[in-house]
Every structure is written in C-alpha cells, then in structure tokens.
Design a protein around this motif. Structure first.
Motif, PDB file in Angstrom:
ATOM      1  N   ALA A  95       0.824  -1.214   0.000  1.00 38.05           N
ATOM      2  CA  ALA A  95       0.000   0.000   0.000  1.00 38.05           C
ATOM      3  C   ALA A  95       0.860   1.267   0.000  1.00 38.05           C
ATOM      4  O   ALA A  95       0.467   2.289  -0.565  1.00 38.05           O
ATOM      5  N   ASP A  96       2.045   1.191   0.612  1.00 40.03           N
ATOM      6  CA  ASP A  96       2.929   2.357   0.661  1.00 40.03           C
ATOM      7  C   ASP A  96       3.520   2.698  -0.698  1.00 40.03           C
ATOM      8  O   ASP A  96       3.842   3.865  -0.960  1.00 40.03           O
ATOM      9  N   VAL A  97       3.685   1.709  -1.554  1.00 41.55           N
ATOM     10  CA  VAL A  97       4.323   1.951  -2.850  1.00 41.55           C
ATOM     11  C   VAL A  97       3.345   1.799  -4.021  1.00 41.55           C
ATOM     12  O   VAL A  97       3.770   1.724  -5.168  1.00 41.55           O
ATOM     13  N   GLU A  98       2.064   1.793  -3.701  1.00 42.91           N
ATOM     14  CA  GLU A  98       1.049   1.710  -4.752  1.00 42.91           C
ATOM     15  C   GLU A  98       1.213   2.902  -5.690  1.00 42.91           C
ATOM     16  O   GLU A  98       1.384   4.035  -5.260  1.00 42.91           O
ATOM     17  N   GLY A  99       1.217   2.639  -6.963  1.00 39.03           N
ATOM     18  CA  GLY A  99       1.374   3.694  -7.961  1.00 39.03           C
ATOM     19  C   GLY A  99       2.817   3.953  -8.369  1.00 39.03           C
ATOM     20  O   GLY A  99       3.052   4.719  -9.296  1.00 39.03           O
ATOM     21  N   THR A 100       3.769   3.336  -7.685  1.00 36.17           N
ATOM     22  CA  THR A 100       5.169   3.486  -8.102  1.00 36.17           C
ATOM     23  C   THR A 100       5.493   2.417  -9.133  1.00 36.17           C
ATOM     24  O   THR A 100       4.802   1.410  -9.237  1.00 36.17           O
ATOM     25  N   LYS A 101       6.547   2.655  -9.866  1.00 40.12           N
ATOM     26  CA  LYS A 101       6.965   1.709 -10.905  1.00 40.12           C
ATOM     27  C   LYS A 101       7.944   0.695 -10.347  1.00 40.12           C
ATOM     28  O   LYS A 101       8.691   0.977  -9.408  1.00 40.12           O
ATOM     29  N   ALA A 102       7.964  -0.478 -10.958  1.00 40.18           N
ATOM     30  CA  ALA A 102       8.979  -1.480 -10.608  1.00 40.18           C
ATOM     31  C   ALA A 102      10.344  -0.836 -10.801  1.00 40.18           C
ATOM     32  O   ALA A 102      10.586  -0.147 -11.794  1.00 40.18           O
ATOM     33  N   GLY A 103      11.223  -1.033  -9.844  1.00 37.19           N
ATOM     34  CA  GLY A 103      12.553  -0.460  -9.926  1.00 37.19           C
ATOM     35  C   GLY A 103      12.696   0.866  -9.198  1.00 37.19           C
ATOM     36  O   GLY A 103      13.817   1.350  -9.033  1.00 37.19           O
ATOM     37  N   ASP A 104      11.595   1.463  -8.742  1.00 32.09           N
ATOM     38  CA  ASP A 104      11.694   2.702  -7.982  1.00 32.09           C
ATOM     39  C   ASP A 104      12.371   2.437  -6.636  1.00 32.09           C
ATOM     40  O   ASP A 104      12.131   1.396  -6.010  1.00 32.09           O
ATOM     41  N   VAL A 105      13.187   3.362  -6.179  1.00 39.05           N
ATOM     42  CA  VAL A 105      13.883   3.222  -4.908  1.00 39.05           C
ATOM     43  C   VAL A 105      12.886   3.031  -3.771  1.00 39.05           C
ATOM     44  O   VAL A 105      13.153   2.292  -2.819  1.00 39.05           O
ATOM     45  N   ASP A 106      11.721   3.641  -3.853  1.00 34.73           N
ATOM     46  CA  ASP A 106      10.693   3.492  -2.813  1.00 34.73           C
ATOM     47  C   ASP A 106      10.374   2.031  -2.511  1.00 34.73           C
ATOM     48  O   ASP A 106      10.040   1.679  -1.390  1.00 34.73           O
ATOM     49  N   ARG A 107      10.460   1.170  -3.498  1.00 35.46           N
ATOM     50  CA  ARG A 107      10.106  -0.244  -3.324  1.00 35.46           C
ATOM     51  C   ARG A 107      11.179  -1.055  -2.593  1.00 35.46           C
ATOM     52  O   ARG A 107      10.956  -2.192  -2.241  1.00 35.46           O
ATOM     53  N   GLY A 108      12.339  -0.472  -2.419  1.00 30.53           N
ATOM     54  CA  GLY A 108      13.439  -1.164  -1.741  1.00 30.53           C
ATOM     55  C   GLY A 108      14.709  -0.361  -1.837  1.00 30.53           C
ATOM     56  O   GLY A 108      15.226   0.142  -0.852  1.00 30.53           O
ATOM     57  N   GLY A 109      15.219  -0.242  -3.066  1.00 27.46           N
ATOM     58  CA  GLY A 109      16.415   0.556  -3.248  1.00 27.46           C
ATOM     59  C   GLY A 109      17.123   0.282  -4.554  1.00 27.46           C
ATOM     60  O   GLY A 109      16.567  -0.340  -5.463  1.00 27.46           O
ATOM     61  N   ALA A 110      18.349   0.754  -4.607  1.00 22.11           N
ATOM     62  CA  ALA A 110      19.186   0.587  -5.799  1.00 22.11           C
ATOM     63  C   ALA A 110      20.638   0.554  -5.368  1.00 22.11           C
ATOM     64  O   ALA A 110      21.008   1.112  -4.335  1.00 22.11           O
ATOM     65  N   VAL A 111      21.444  -0.101  -6.188  1.00 16.62           N
ATOM     66  CA  VAL A 111      22.892  -0.108  -6.006  1.00 16.62           C
ATOM     67  C   VAL A 111      23.483   0.452  -7.291  1.00 16.62           C
ATOM     68  O   VAL A 111      23.203  -0.050  -8.380  1.00 16.62           O
ATOM     69  N   GLU A 112      24.269   1.514  -7.139  1.00 15.95           N
ATOM     70  CA  GLU A 112      24.932   2.146  -8.267  1.00 15.95           C
ATOM     71  C   GLU A 112      26.441   2.062  -8.045  1.00 15.95           C
ATOM     72  O   GLU A 112      26.925   2.346  -6.951  1.00 15.95           O
ATOM     73  N   VAL A 113      27.173   1.677  -9.084  1.00 11.39           N
ATOM     74  CA  VAL A 113      28.635   1.569  -8.989  1.00 11.39           C
ATOM     75  C   VAL A 113      29.255   2.576  -9.952  1.00 11.39           C
ATOM     76  O   VAL A 113      28.813   2.709 -11.099  1.00 11.39           O
ATOM     77  N   PHE A 114      30.280   3.267  -9.464  1.00  7.09           N
ATOM     78  CA  PHE A 114      30.945   4.334 -10.203  1.00  7.09           C
ATOM     79  C   PHE A 114      32.401   3.973 -10.475  1.00  7.09           C
ATOM     80  O   PHE A 114      32.955   3.073  -9.849  1.00  7.09           O
ATOM     81  N   ALA A 115      33.027   4.704 -11.373  1.00  8.77           N
ATOM     82  CA  ALA A 115      34.434   4.463 -11.700  1.00  8.77           C
ATOM     83  C   ALA A 115      35.358   4.880 -10.563  1.00  8.77           C
ATOM     84  O   ALA A 115      36.410   4.296 -10.383  1.00  8.77           O
TER      85      ALA A 115
END
Length: 171
Positions: A95-115
C-alpha cells in the motif's frame, strides 16, 4: 653483405623476444599480500547487491538497469554510474508503494557503482540536496568507495542501517 644482415637480424630478433609477451604476462603486484585474480575483478552493481543480499534476506533483485532503459539517462555517462541494479524489500507494505513503478527506490532501493569514489559521493550529495525539501522523495544513501547504496525511506532507520552494515565490506 648478406652475411652482415643475417647476424644483425638475429641479434635484433633475440632482443625483441626478450621484451615479448612473457614480460607482459607477469602478475602485477598491487601491494596487497594474498591478492588473486578474483580479488581484482571489478565490482559491479550485481556483485555488490549479491553481497548485500547475503546479509539482508528481505532484499530481492528486481532489475538490472541498461543504457536503453535507465530512467535517469546516466548509465555510462561521464562521471555517472557504470552499473546499476534495483531491488525490492519485502518489509515495505504494498500500500505504501502503490502507484510506483517497478525499480523505484521506494520499493526497496538501488545499487549504483561508479568508476571512482568521488563520483559516488557526488551523486549521493546531489540526491540528498534534491530530496531534502521533498520528504516524499527522501531516501537513505550509503557510499562505500565506488558503491552508492540507495535505500527506501519506507524502511525504519534500523532496517535501513542493515543495508549500510551489509555494504561496509564492499569498499
């Protein structure tokens, strides 16, 4: 004349052979005792997430971002992330993430790797500056060397801290 060219050519070839591939195949000493080829494998968002998920059992991979589907259009751009994955966390209520897209940080998060670590830190500072005045977009951001772990604000501070602890060994 032919006799002079042949010995000279043989000496040149012998000299070139001494500088050949055998010198290039020697392992490089990076100053770390016990280092191996596996240890020098570049960290990717996928491999970083696997290490994190081993400690945070509620995290599940939800997607791998490509240059074609990156909603931020940053993947591979100068100074931006070189790889990115998104994940969900089963402790976040649907219910908290209703209307968000799959892959949105709201649904859990993300890991980004930089040079490099400076690029990861710059990205985290940018995200915090943008979201500071918009609580609905707030998130927890943890930088570990070249890795930025972004975690949903729907998790409690203690739940989000588990991601920080899990990622401590990445850098």
């Amino acid at each position: 004349m032919r006799r002079t060219i042949m010995p000279t050519a043989a000496v040149l070839l012998a000299g070139l052979a001494a500088c050949g591939p055998s010198d290039k195949t020697k392992p490089v000493d990076n100053g770390k005792a016990g280092s191996s080829a596996a240890a020098s494998t570049p960290l990717t968002a996928q491999s970083a997430f696997q290490k994190i998920a081993a400690s945070v059992s509620s995290a599940k991979l939800s997607g791998t971002v490509t240059a074609d589907d990156d909603p931020n259009h940053l993947l591979g751009r100068p100074g931006q992330y070189t790889s990115k994955v998104t994940f969900s966390d089963s402790r976040i209520k649907a219910a908290d993430v209703e209307g968000t897209k799959a892959g949105d940080v709201d649904r859990g998060g993300a890991v980004e790797v930089f040079a490099d670590p400076a690029d990861a830190a710059t990205r985290a500072k940018y995200i915090q500056a943008v979201t500071k005045s918009m609580p609905a977009l707030a998130e927890y951001d943890y930088v570990h060397g070249t890795v930025l772990v972004r975690v949903s604000h729907y998790l409690t501070p203690a739940q989000a801290a588990a991601y920080k602890t899990a990622a401590d060994g990445l850098s």
